[in-house]
Design an enzyme around this catalytic site. Sequence first.
Site, mmCIF file in Angstrom:
data_model
loop_
_atom_site.group_PDB
_atom_site.id
_atom_site.type_symbol
_atom_site.label_atom_id
_atom_site.label_comp_id
_atom_site.label_asym_id
_atom_site.label_seq_id
_atom_site.Cartn_x
_atom_site.Cartn_y
_atom_site.Cartn_z
ATOM 1 N N ASP A 171 -2.462 7.199 2.481
ATOM 2 C CA ASP A 171 -1.708 8.182 1.535
ATOM 3 C C ASP A 171 -0.392 7.559 0.918
ATOM 4 O OD1 ASP A 171 0.184 8.050 3.765
ATOM 5 O OD2 ASP A 171 -0.249 10.358 4.340
ATOM 6 N N LYS A 225 10.006 2.296 -0.073
ATOM 7 C CA LYS A 225 8.877 2.237 0.859
ATOM 8 C C LYS A 225 8.570 3.614 1.478
ATOM 9 C CE LYS A 225 7.899 0.048 5.610
ATOM 10 N NZ LYS A 225 8.434 -0.790 6.587
ATOM 11 N N ASP A 248 1.535 -11.273 7.095
ATOM 12 C CA ASP A 248 1.889 -10.595 5.784
ATOM 13 C C ASP A 248 3.337 -9.564 6.227
ATOM 14 O OD1 ASP A 248 0.214 -8.952 7.690
ATOM 15 O OD2 ASP A 248 1.086 -7.249 6.668
ATOM 16 N N ARG A 254 6.091 -13.279 1.224
ATOM 17 C CA ARG A 254 5.587 -13.413 2.583
ATOM 18 C C ARG A 254 4.445 -14.436 2.637
ATOM 19 N NH1 ARG A 254 5.411 -7.734 4.071
ATOM 20 N NH2 ARG A 254 6.383 -6.390 2.470
ATOM 21 N N ARG A 314 14.697 -0.155 0.454
ATOM 22 C CA ARG A 314 14.879 -1.734 1.281
ATOM 23 C C ARG A 314 15.379 -2.648 0.533
ATOM 24 N NH1 ARG A 314 10.032 -3.375 5.110
ATOM 25 N NH2 ARG A 314 9.207 -4.184 3.181
ATOM 26 N N GLY A 334 0.910 -1.302 0.058
ATOM 27 C CA GLY A 334 -0.072 -0.043 -0.091
ATOM 28 C C GLY A 334 0.680 1.243 -0.100
ATOM 29 N N ARG A 335 2.032 1.030 0.161
ATOM 30 C CA ARG A 335 2.935 2.217 0.167
ATOM 31 C C ARG A 335 4.337 1.909 -0.197
ATOM 32 N NH1 ARG A 335 5.152 3.921 6.284
ATOM 33 N NH2 ARG A 335 5.156 1.696 7.258
#
Length: 481
Positions: free
Chosen positions: A120, A108, A248, A179, A172, A87-88
């Site tokens: 956001d 990230k 996750d 996962r 990263r 999501g980000r």
Amino acid sequence: MTFIFDNSYARDLPGFYVDWRASAAPAPRLLRLNRGLAEELGLDPDLLAREGAGIFSGNALPEGAHPLAQAYAGHQFGGFSPQLGDGRALLIGEVTDRNGRRRDIQLKGSGRTPFSRGADGKAALGPVLREYLIGEAMHALGIPTTRALAAVTTGETILRQEGELPGAVLTRVAASHIRVGTFQFFAARGDEAKVRQLTAYAIARHYPELAAAPEQPLAFFEAVVEAQAALVARWMLVGFIHGVMNTDNMAISGETIDYGPCAFMEAYDPATVYSSIDLQGRYAYGNQPLVLGWNLARLAEALLPLLDPDPQRAVTKATEVLETVGARYRRHWLAGMRAKLGLAGEEPGDGTLAEDLLAAMQAQGADWTLTFRRLSDAVADAGMLRPLFRDASALDAWLPRWRARLAPDAAERMAAANPLYIPRNHKVEQALAAALAGDMGPFDTLLEVLADPFTERPGLEAHALPAPADFGSRYRTFCGT
């Protein structure tokens, strides 16, 4: 050298992700570059220092990159969410490092994706620097982990519970970002073909030695069980609390991933919780081995159709492996504890010896890290150790039993197994507060201290001490989302 990408996830797993681009950062600035990691990846740190702001913010796309948001599901604090995903974050591609290992490069905090669920998609500077710091500390401690290649500020302000904060992006590096929740995503949709495809990919990428295994999915599951049991044992041996052990956040590779509300325990107490969102203590320090087994059971559920065509036989096979989780964890933990205690060989009573020390530590509020470090001094004289215990009577009763089991070179072995410097919570907070105020000096100093956690160095005494009393006993960490 710039990035030379070989994006196998994008190439081999269509339907497992969404192609996406990062949101534009208005005024990106390269705050920190991990030059050692850049060199390990075969990259030119000087070139990255010049061009990294654009690349690591997501504004500039390196040649050969394939930015994508990965799909996954997950159990979060025990409740299942069938769709989570990046999501980000964006996986921009994969490189092969100087040791021949395939590594993901991920941004990230790079903005909204189709998996953002109304958020956001951004990251604040504090959590970005926390992950950078803790990941590098774990690497220096010898614990498998994702690592930070760079941190950039974006030049924008984002709103969080704490107020308006400077935005940032973390780059990263991971063995992969697959996962347990990645398997759950497709299993929840009844898409056995994709679960099988993902399993074959994960075996080829992380466990190629299983290529000739007669029952590959079962062998894969057992390999993940072993890797995760070893990982969590290593966490426990250094007092690390992940804080959000959702499925996750559990990497198939056996690396520590997703440093959100993580922290290192000081006074030994199995009930220690730092995460502000872990209201029930599900992921307390002492619960981590139990959650390990629970999470692996969720992976087993996702893999069941692959383990055997007959559902009952599949459950039996999965159960047989799951029943070994406790013993595997105990084996890794006890091997590490023997090293921490400087024991000679292996004897059946070693576990009891370790647990009796832990009981005394808990009763007396002894500091986890300093107790084990000062045990090496106690080989000759317990004087350095007793001040850590309010009442040393239980310790004094334990010491003769311990000395009877010591290896001849116990002090040296223990000094190599027990760190002196960990990311003390008050030091982490001081470094982050200074960074938010524009001073990166404390962050850089702490990073340098943690890069060599086993070697005592003059002038660093304050970094080895627990938090002062005025730091507060109700310290809380936050996810940063």
